[in-house]
Motif scaffolding. Structure first.
Motif, PDB file in Angstrom:
ATOM      1  N   GLU A  35       0.780  -1.336  -0.093  1.00  7.93           N
ATOM      2  CA  GLU A  35       0.011   0.066  -0.139  1.00  7.93           C
ATOM      3  C   GLU A  35       0.797   1.432  -0.080  1.00  7.93           C
ATOM      4  OE1 GLU A  35      -2.371  -0.563   3.469  1.00  7.93           O
ATOM      5  OE2 GLU A  35      -3.964  -1.599   2.483  1.00  7.93           O
ATOM      6  N   ALA A  36       2.036   1.145   0.646  1.00  8.41           N
ATOM      7  CA  ALA A  36       2.866   2.431   0.713  1.00  8.41           C
ATOM      8  C   ALA A  36       3.375   2.995  -0.544  1.00  8.41           C
ATOM      9  CB  ALA A  36       3.888   2.191   1.632  1.00  8.41           C
ATOM     10  N   LEU A  37       3.495   4.381  -0.451  1.00 10.65           N
ATOM     11  CA  LEU A  37       4.107   5.235  -1.781  1.00 10.65           C
ATOM     12  C   LEU A  37       5.527   4.874  -1.485  1.00 10.65           C
ATOM     13  CD1 LEU A  37       2.183   8.692  -1.939  1.00 10.65           C
ATOM     14  CD2 LEU A  37       2.282   6.712  -3.776  1.00 10.65           C
ATOM     15  N   PRO A  38       6.198   5.012  -2.733  1.00 12.35           N
ATOM     16  CA  PRO A  38       7.636   5.138  -2.510  1.00 12.35           C
ATOM     17  C   PRO A  38       8.023   6.427  -1.900  1.00 12.35           C
ATOM     18  CG  PRO A  38       7.087   3.815  -4.607  1.00 12.35           C
ATOM     19  CD  PRO A  38       5.735   4.516  -4.134  1.00 12.35           C
ATOM     20  N   PRO A  39       9.094   6.404  -1.176  1.00 12.93           N
ATOM     21  CA  PRO A  39       9.249   7.791  -0.692  1.00 12.93           C
ATOM     22  C   PRO A  39       9.966   8.856  -1.637  1.00 12.93           C
ATOM     23  CG  PRO A  39      10.265   5.997   0.747  1.00 12.93           C
ATOM     24  CD  PRO A  39       9.587   5.203  -0.042  1.00 12.93           C
ATOM     25  N   ALA A  40      10.464   8.086  -2.958  1.00 15.84           N
ATOM     26  CA  ALA A  40      11.007   9.048  -3.758  1.00 15.84           C
ATOM     27  C   ALA A  40       9.912   9.887  -4.417  1.00 15.84           C
ATOM     28  CB  ALA A  40      11.576   8.163  -5.036  1.00 15.84           C
ATOM     29  N   TYR A  41       8.665   9.515  -4.430  1.00  8.67           N
ATOM     30  CA  TYR A  41       7.551  10.209  -5.088  1.00  8.67           C
ATOM     31  C   TYR A  41       7.192  11.624  -3.822  1.00  8.67           C
ATOM     32  CZ  TYR A  41       5.809   6.144  -7.748  1.00  8.67           C
ATOM     33  OH  TYR A  41       5.931   5.379  -8.771  1.00  8.67           O
ATOM     34  N   THR A  42       7.222  11.236  -2.979  1.00  9.73           N
ATOM     35  CA  THR A  42       6.858  12.353  -1.989  1.00  9.73           C
ATOM     36  C   THR A  42       8.226  13.563  -1.769  1.00  9.73           C
ATOM     37  OG1 THR A  42       6.952  11.169  -0.001  1.00  9.73           O
ATOM     38  CG2 THR A  42       4.878  11.758  -1.011  1.00  9.73           C
ATOM     39  N   GLU A  43       9.394  12.746  -1.843  1.00 11.64           N
ATOM     40  CA  GLU A  43      10.586  13.522  -1.780  1.00 11.64           C
ATOM     41  C   GLU A  43      10.464  14.626  -2.965  1.00 11.64           C
ATOM     42  OE1 GLU A  43      15.430  13.358  -1.679  1.00 11.64           O
ATOM     43  OE2 GLU A  43      14.260  11.563  -1.975  1.00 11.64           O
ATOM     44  N   TRP A  44      10.200  13.983  -4.115  1.00  8.70           N
ATOM     45  CA  TRP A  44       9.917  15.093  -5.474  1.00  8.70           C
ATOM     46  C   TRP A  44       9.086  15.930  -5.044  1.00  8.70           C
ATOM     47  CZ3 TRP A  44       6.595  16.922  -8.613  1.00  8.70           C
ATOM     48  CH2 TRP A  44       7.156  17.585 -10.092  1.00  8.70           C
ATOM     49  N   ILE A  45       7.796  15.507  -4.455  1.00  5.44           N
ATOM     50  CA  ILE A  45       6.928  16.547  -4.425  1.00  5.44           C
ATOM     51  C   ILE A  45       7.368  17.702  -3.262  1.00  5.44           C
ATOM     52  CG2 ILE A  45       4.529  16.981  -3.292  1.00  5.44           C
ATOM     53  CD1 ILE A  45       3.802  14.229  -4.636  1.00  5.44           C
ATOM     54  N   ALA A  46       8.008  17.384  -2.179  1.00  7.63           N
ATOM     55  CA  ALA A  46       8.263  18.323  -1.172  1.00  7.63           C
ATOM     56  C   ALA A  46       9.258  19.136  -1.838  1.00  7.63           C
ATOM     57  CB  ALA A  46       9.290  17.291  -0.196  1.00  7.63           C
ATOM     58  N   HIS A  47      10.159  18.698  -2.837  1.00  9.16           N
ATOM     59  CA  HIS A  47      11.238  19.740  -3.424  1.00  9.16           C
ATOM     60  C   HIS A  47      10.310  20.780  -4.399  1.00  9.16           C
ATOM     61  CE1 HIS A  47      15.353  18.415  -2.503  1.00  9.16           C
ATOM     62  NE2 HIS A  47      14.802  17.413  -1.899  1.00  9.16           N
TER      63      HIS A  47
END
Length: 248
Positions: free
Chosen positions: A222-234
């Protein structure tokens, strides 16, 4: 209809940025936002989920209704991420499996619209994530291949109160490996959903998504890969960079 104006408050540069991860699961999204700490004095991420999440990786976890929590506390955060359950949103549920689900009385919550209303009521910038076929506005589409991951996992993101440019979607390197309609295909990507038929193991999902703090097969799926939200955060930080005095 009058819409509430979103507050573009710039976080105080002398305190951690406060992020809320609603429907957090084990914190795949949370981990990506935590990586902002490489650029800022600190990041504090609060998770909320209706189910207990002993593997949650953030700073604080609240077990409870995500929509209620957003309405009560969302204004206290600088940025809100929400990932409403996708089981009732995807094409299989609405199409292929619709009749079967009706026969056995299986239903899924449809929480995108009420979550959006709660997010908009806070006046804070937000992102809401879900699958193809869902009712989220398709402002962004992210894919594991964009980040060199061994999982495809297309996800769509609705951005509230801010905007970002869609990144280039590279060509996939091959098939998702496993059995499909009686045929086994080899490929560079793992099938990080379901079980059996060549679906990914716990370790394969951990490696493919970059999640090393849980061994729960269901939660890993179920979890999102952290790389997705790291990109969104940037991308979000870029909208604040001039005021914060940092390079996103």
């Amino acid at each position: 209809m009058t819409q509430r104006t979103l507050n573009r408050r710039v976080p105080d540069t002398f305190r951690p940025i406060r992020v809320l991860d609603a429907y957090s699961c084990i914190g795949g999204a949370t981990k990506g936002y935590q990586r902002l700490a490489r650029l800022l004095p600190g990041v504090h991420v609060t998770g909320v989920d209706i189910q207990a999440q002993p593997d949650y990786c953030g700073d604080v976890f609240h077990q409870g209704d995500a929509i209620e929590f957003i309405r009560a506390h969302g204004h206290e955060f600088d940025f809100i991420h929400a990932s409403p359950p996708c089981q009732g949103e995807g094409a299989p549920t609405k199409g292929t499996n619709r009749a079967r689900n009706a026969t056995i009385g299986r239903t899924y919550p449809r929480l995108i619209a009420p979550t959006r209303a709660a997010l908009e009521s806070t006046g804070r910038p937000y992102v809401m994530e879900n699958v193809a076929g869902s009712e989220v506005r398709k402002d962004l589409r992210l894919c594991g291949e964009m980040f060199g991951l061994d999982v495809i996992m297309h996800r769509y993101f609705e951005l509230g109160g801010w905007s970002a440019q869609q990144p280039t979607h590279p060509r996939h390197r091959g098939y998702v490996r496993g059995w499909r309609h009686g045929v086994y295909r080899k490929g560079p990507y793992v099938a990080a959903y379901g079980q059996g038929g060549g679906k990914a193991t716990v370790q394969e999902i951990r490696d493919a998504k970059g999640i090393d703090w849980s061994t729960d097969h269901l939660r890993l799926r179920e979890a999102l890969p952290p790389a997705y939200t790291e990109w969104i955060a940037h991308a979000w930080l870029t909208t604040l960079a001039p005021a914060l005095g940092v390079a996103a």
